[in-house]
Structure formats: structure tokens, C-alpha cells
Design a protein around this motif. Structure first.
Motif, short mmCIF file in Angstrom:
data_model
loop_
_atom_site.label_atom_id
_atom_site.label_comp_id
_atom_site.label_asym_id
_atom_site.label_seq_id
_atom_site.Cartn_x
_atom_site.Cartn_y
_atom_site.Cartn_z
N THR A 37 0.80 -0.99 -0.02
CA THR A 37 0.03 -0.02 -0.05
C THR A 37 0.84 1.22 -0.11
N PRO A 38 0.69 2.16 -1.02
CA PRO A 38 1.81 3.23 -1.09
C PRO A 38 1.56 4.17 0.43
N GLN A 39 2.67 4.64 0.63
CA GLN A 39 2.91 5.61 1.67
C GLN A 39 2.22 6.94 1.53
N PRO A 40 1.13 7.00 2.30
CA PRO A 40 0.41 8.40 2.09
C PRO A 40 1.01 9.71 2.41
N SER A 70 11.96 11.26 -6.42
CA SER A 70 12.61 10.33 -7.07
C SER A 70 12.14 8.99 -6.57
N SER A 71 13.08 7.95 -6.97
CA SER A 71 12.69 6.42 -6.53
C SER A 71 13.97 5.88 -6.34
N ILE A 72 14.02 4.82 -5.54
CA ILE A 72 15.25 3.94 -5.34
C ILE A 72 14.98 2.40 -5.11
N LYS A 73 15.43 1.61 -5.88
CA LYS A 73 15.27 0.09 -5.98
C LYS A 73 15.69 -0.70 -4.69
N HIS A 74 14.90 -1.62 -4.46
CA HIS A 74 15.62 -2.48 -3.39
C HIS A 74 16.71 -3.27 -4.01
N PRO A 75 17.78 -3.12 -3.01
CA PRO A 75 19.21 -3.67 -3.37
C PRO A 75 19.46 -5.00 -3.46
N GLY A 76 18.33 -6.10 -2.83
CA GLY A 76 18.77 -7.31 -2.54
C GLY A 76 19.25 -7.66 -1.21
N VAL A 77 19.13 -8.65 -0.59
CA VAL A 77 19.52 -8.90 0.67
C VAL A 77 21.09 -8.88 0.83
N ALA A 99 17.40 13.61 2.26
CA ALA A 99 16.51 12.57 1.55
C ALA A 99 15.60 11.82 2.60
N THR A 100 14.32 11.88 2.03
CA THR A 100 13.34 11.10 2.94
C THR A 100 12.76 9.84 1.87
N ALA A 101 13.14 8.73 2.65
CA ALA A 101 12.67 7.20 2.04
C ALA A 101 11.22 7.07 2.36
N LEU A 102 10.59 6.34 1.43
CA LEU A 102 9.12 6.37 1.73
C LEU A 102 8.73 4.68 1.34
N PRO A 103 9.06 3.84 2.55
CA PRO A 103 8.37 2.33 2.32
C PRO A 103 7.07 2.29 2.21
N GLY A 104 6.30 1.39 1.79
CA GLY A 104 5.00 1.15 1.52
C GLY A 104 4.32 0.82 2.57
N LEU A 105 3.14 1.29 3.01
CA LEU A 105 2.23 0.67 4.05
C LEU A 105 2.25 -0.86 4.20
N ASP A 192 9.73 5.26 -2.94
CA ASP A 192 9.69 6.93 -3.36
C ASP A 192 10.66 7.49 -2.55
N LEU A 193 11.53 8.63 -3.14
CA LEU A 193 12.46 9.36 -2.33
C LEU A 193 11.72 10.93 -2.44
N GLU A 194 12.00 11.64 -1.38
CA GLU A 194 11.88 13.05 -1.38
C GLU A 194 13.43 13.89 -1.21
N LEU A 195 13.83 14.44 -2.18
CA LEU A 195 15.08 15.26 -1.97
C LEU A 195 14.70 16.70 -1.59
N HIS A 196 15.40 17.21 -0.81
CA HIS A 196 15.15 18.51 -0.48
C HIS A 196 16.57 19.36 -0.40
N VAL A 197 16.82 20.47 -0.93
CA VAL A 197 18.13 21.10 -0.98
C VAL A 197 17.88 22.61 -0.62
N THR A 198 18.70 22.84 0.27
CA THR A 198 18.72 24.18 0.88
C THR A 198 20.14 24.72 1.04
#
Length: 504
Positions: A37-40, A70-77, A99-105, A192-198
Motif C-alpha cells: 500500500t503506498p505511503q500516504p 525520485s525513487s530507489i530500488k531494493h538492493p537485494g538481501v 533525503a526522505t525514503a518512503l517504504p509502502g504501508l 519513493d524518495l523526496e530530496l530537498h536542497v537548501t
């Protein structure tokens, strides 16, 4: 966070079936496993989409003052996935990347699953890095890590103007003989990733390079008084504005609520978070719904058990049930805390933080160094999904006792403007927003404006864009099927037109 340095109908049905074949042929190879379930999480309305590259060569540029998706794939065990992004920087500004990483619910995450963010120069020198992992809670919640490029005369490396690279790494836990028999491998989904640059401008004149003396004033007493309702947001962009006082909200198991508090130079932030109690059947301010399954019966091996330390024997509980994280105006992690939950009300307090000062950045302790500039400080409150499984579904009551103490001081004399503008200061508009409770997922304007999250309109648009990209990249074979679909639709249109002419 850890820092390291039939007839017409039949033909139409055939077209739909062929279109389904196109989707299956194109979507499966590139998408991998989707989140259960996508992270809300509500992305900002002005968020930009950027694709990370596996190498610095050809990496996409990030601009200070902007937020990216952006998004980033699972790297494998036991593996690692790396993505590169590019920065073109001058020699005067400090630049912060979070960077904020968002795993699914509902997804499974391991103890060591997490992300790391690094800023490197063109020679591969690691200017700074920070990491975050799920740890003992193993609860799929947003994870945020950050890194910076520091400029200034006291910096010996990474201060020059030029090209720098942001490296985002995702790690996955490895199975070993020490793993619990009930531990599940992490869900092989993309995050999913959220990248914020300040960017923070340099100073007009040099200042002290030693942190101010630590004030041993203890933890301020939490505010008392009636609880005023104020619903938190689902992301940094929609965090609900709070000022000093006592605030009430509810959080559902598996969800995270975001709040923001303006803290000026010389002021200190304090916060005590209380979670309501309930006994399965549900009470006002506590957990609603019927009693859930007993501890650990779902086989997650994450956090449920019996006999919490100090509790009555045999009482079921969830360890690290409530996780509270604090972030500075650049979304850099400052501190976090957690508490177990056994169905009875619990309270956790933010450890004492120093007054906001520019010189705090020279402190050797991250939680002190993070309180380096004035602006909006964020509170993220996450509730473990096992709370719902163990004590019943439904929202849990939250009470946030937020304090801002200390005398305001004049801030440093910057030799330029921050990006975003007014990122490092508190304005009258900010104070009015805090009093009025600006932001939240129901807002439509201002700095806390609602951004469509995953499952919202922005997500639909992004998913549509991704679908078109997948179709375009699917190859000649899939293109042939697509042409066949278009041919079928053309035939349907001609038959309908012929039918209309015959009836005239």
C-alpha cells in the motif's frame, strides 16, 4: 540519524485485452515489486521529478531551494543500491541535502534497512554523510537522512566552487545465524524518495568557531492547560504549524504525522508527546475497535511481546511503538526518541536542546550541532502498525505539549539570501501561521500548502508519466502490439461512423 563525516462490444473488449497485454508486457520488467500500500506522503505541489543514475556520469542536477521526487530500488538481501545526483555550487554557500525514503504501508523492513546520503567532490572525496535506519522498531515509516557541503575559510576540503555529487544509498538487512526465526526479509519494493536542497549564505564577517557553553538548565516544564485540536500533516510540506501550547490529534497505526514550530535565534524548543490509552473496545482519546491478535502472532517478529519492563506480568506490549523525530529547518535530523506501548497512556519527552545559535554547528554532538539556525523545526510522530494488530484498529489519541523558551537574539549577518527564501529565520508571517495552524493536508495555500501525495492527483499524474515512459521504452515487440490496439480502435470508430451514416 547517524552522521559520518459481442459485435461492437466484442471488438472493444478485444482492444481492452490487447491494451492489458501491452501494460503487462511493459510494466513488469521495469517496475519490480510495488508497495503493498503506498505511503500516504503528501509531496509539495511544486515538486520536481528527477531520476537518479547509477553513476556520476550523466547525473541530473539538483538546484538549491527546490524539492524533488525520485525513487530507489531494493538492493537485494545484504546489498546496496546507489543513485547519483549533481550539484553545481559556488564557493560561499553552505548547502544541505536531505533525503526522505518512503517504504509502502504494510511492507516488511529489517533492522539494518535504511538509507545514507553523502556529498562528494569531483574526486570522490566524501565531504559529509548521514544515515538513518529502522532499527529495533522495524516499522515501515518515512526515514530521513541528510548531508552538507560546508563552505568558508575554516574548511580545508569541499569549499571550492565546482561540481559536487549527492549519493543516495539504500541498504538491506542480510540474513545471518543471528537472525530471529520470525524475522521476515524486507519487501523487495522500490521506495519513493523526496530530496530537498537548501542553501545557507556565508557570513558578512567571521564569527566564533567554537560552540557556546552548554547550559545546564534541565528540561523545561511542559505547558499545561486545555488541549486544542490541531491535525498534523502527512509530510514535511504539509506539516501543521504549532506555537507554544497543548495540542491534540490522532494517529493511525502505521502512519506518521508531521508538525512544525517556529524557533528563533536564542530560543529553545521542547516537546512532550503523550499517547492515549485503551483496552481493545476503545475509549475516547484512546484506541478504537476490537481487540487485535496477541503479541507476535502475525509472525512479524518486530515488536510485540509480553511483560514490558516495569509493567505487570503477562501484559502485552509493542516496543518502540511511538517514534518521535525532530528535524531542523533544512530537514536535517536533530534527535529522536521512542517509547513502548501496552495499551495504557504513555509519555515521552524530547531531551533538552540548546538555544538556537549559529555556533552550535561546531559542537561535536549531532543533536547539538543540528540546532544551528532559526526557522521551522519539524516534529514527526510515527505509530507502529503492530499497535493496531495488538490493541485494535483505529486512531490513537496524541497530546503534544510544545514549548518555546528563551530570549530572542539577533541572528548572524548573512552576506546573501537563503534558498528557499527566509529558510533560516522567523518572520511575523511565520508566527501568525503558527498561531492560526497553517498547513496540513487540507490546506490550499502558503508554505504548508497541501501537496498531492501517493494516491493523490500528483501521484496519478506521475504514474501516468511513468506509464508512458515505460511504453516508449518497451521495444519493437511491444510497439507492434500497441499498433494492433490502435488498429482495433480505428476499426471500431469506422464501424460506428458507418452505422451512423446508414441510419441517416
Amino acid at each position: 540519524m547517524t552522521r559520518h563525516r459481442a459485435g461492437r462490444r466484442t471488438v472493444a473488449g478485444a482492444g481492452a485485452a490487447l491494451l492489458g497485454a501491452v501494460w503487462c508486457a511493459t510494466a513488469l520488467p521495469g517496475t519490480g515489486h510495488a508497495a503493498e500500500t503506498p505511503q500516504p506522503y503528501a509531496f509539495a505541489d511544486d515538486v520536481r521529478t528527477v531520476v537518479g543514475t547509477p553513476s556520476s556520469t550523466g547525473s541530473r542536477a539538483l538546484t538549491p531551494g527546490s524539492t524533488y521526487r525520485s525513487s530507489i530500488k531494493h538492493p537485494g538481501v545484504g546489498g546496496t543500491t546507489q543513485l547519483y545526483y549533481r550539484l553545481e555550487l559556488g564557493a560561499k554557500d553552505n548547502v544541505y541535502v536531505s533525503a526522505t525514503a518512503l517504504p509502502g504501508l504494510g511492507s516488511d523492513v529489517g533492522f539494518a534497512d535504511g538509507i545514507q546520503v553523502s556529498v562528494e567532490d569531483a574526486n570522490g572525496f566524501d565531504c559529509d554523510s548521514g544515515s538513518a535506519r529502522f532499527g529495533a522498531s522495524r516499522s515501515p515509516r518515512p526515514l530521513t537522512a541528510s548531508a552538507l557541503r560546508a563552505a568558508g575559510p575554516e574548511e580545508s576540503r569541499c569549499a571550492a566552487a565546482g561540481t559536487y555529487y549527492v549519493v543516495v544509498e539504500r541498504t538491506a538487512s542480510s540474513r545471518s545465524s543471528m537472525s530471529s526465526a520470525t524475522d521476515k526479509p524486507s519487501t523487495p519494493e522500490s521506495w519513493d524518495l523526496e530530496l530537498h536542497v537548501t542553501s545557507e549564505p556565508g557570513l558578512a564577517r567571521r564569527s566564533a568557531t567554537t560552540p557556546p557553553p552548554t547550559e545546564d538548565s534541565g528540561t523545561p516544564s511542559p505547558p499545561a492547560g486545555p488541549v486544542r485540536p490541531r491535525a498534523g500533516g502527512s509530510s514535511f510540506s504539509t506539516a501543521k504549524a504549532l506555537d507554544q501550547g497543548v495540542w491534540g490529534d490522532r494517529v493511525e497505526p502505521g502512519r506518521t504525522r508531521y508538525y512544525r514550530v517556529p524557533v528563533d535565534w536564542g530560543q529553545r524548543l521542547s516537546a512532550t508527546i503523550e499517547v492515549g490509552g485503551g483496552r481493545g473496545g476503545g475509549i475516547p482519546g484512546g484506541i478504537g475497535g476490537s481487540s487485535g491478535s496477541s503479541g507476535g502472532s502475525d509472525g512479524s517478529g518486530r515488536s510485540s511481546g509480553a511483560g514490558a519492563g516495569g509493567g505487570s506480568g503477562g501484559r502485552e506490549y509493542v516496543t518502540s511503538a511511538l517514534v518521535v523525530s525532530v528535524f531542523n529547518p533544512a530537514r536535517g535530523p536533530v534527535d529522536d526518541m521512542d517509547t513502548a506501548y501496552d495499551g495504557r497512556q504513555k509519555s515521552t519527552a524530547l531531551p533538552p536542546l540548546p538555544p538556537v545559535a549559529y555556533e552550535n554547528r561546531y559542537a561535536p554532538i549531532d543533536r547539538l550541532a543540528g540546532v544551528r539556525f532559526a526557522g521551522w523545526y519539524y516534529l514527526a510522530v510515527s505509530l507502529d502498525p503492530d499497535v493496531g494488530a495488538l490493541f485494535g484498529e483505529g486512531g490513537v489519541g496524541l497530546t503534544l505539549r510544545v514549548g518555546v523558551s528563551g530570549q530572542r537574539r539577533t541572528g548572524p549577518a548573512y552576506a546573501g539570501a537563503a534558498r528557499p527564501a527566509d529558510a533560516f529565520g522567523v518572520t511575523e508571517r511565520d508566527e501568525a501561521a503558527a498561531r492560526g495552524g497553517a498547513g496540513g493536508d487540507d490546506a490550499s495555500d502558503g508554505p504548508g500548502a497541501r501537496g498531492a501525495g501517493r494516491g493523490g492527483s500528483a501521484a496519478a499524474g506521475a504514474n501516468g508519466d511513468e506509464a508512458m515512459k515505460v511504453l516508449a521504452a518497451a521495444g519493437i515487440g511491444t510497439g507492434t502490439v500497441l499498433v494492433a490496439v490502435l488498429g482495433v480502435w480505428t476499426l471500431v470508430g469506422r464501424r460506428r461512423a458507418a452505422g451512423r451514416r446508414a441510419s441517416v
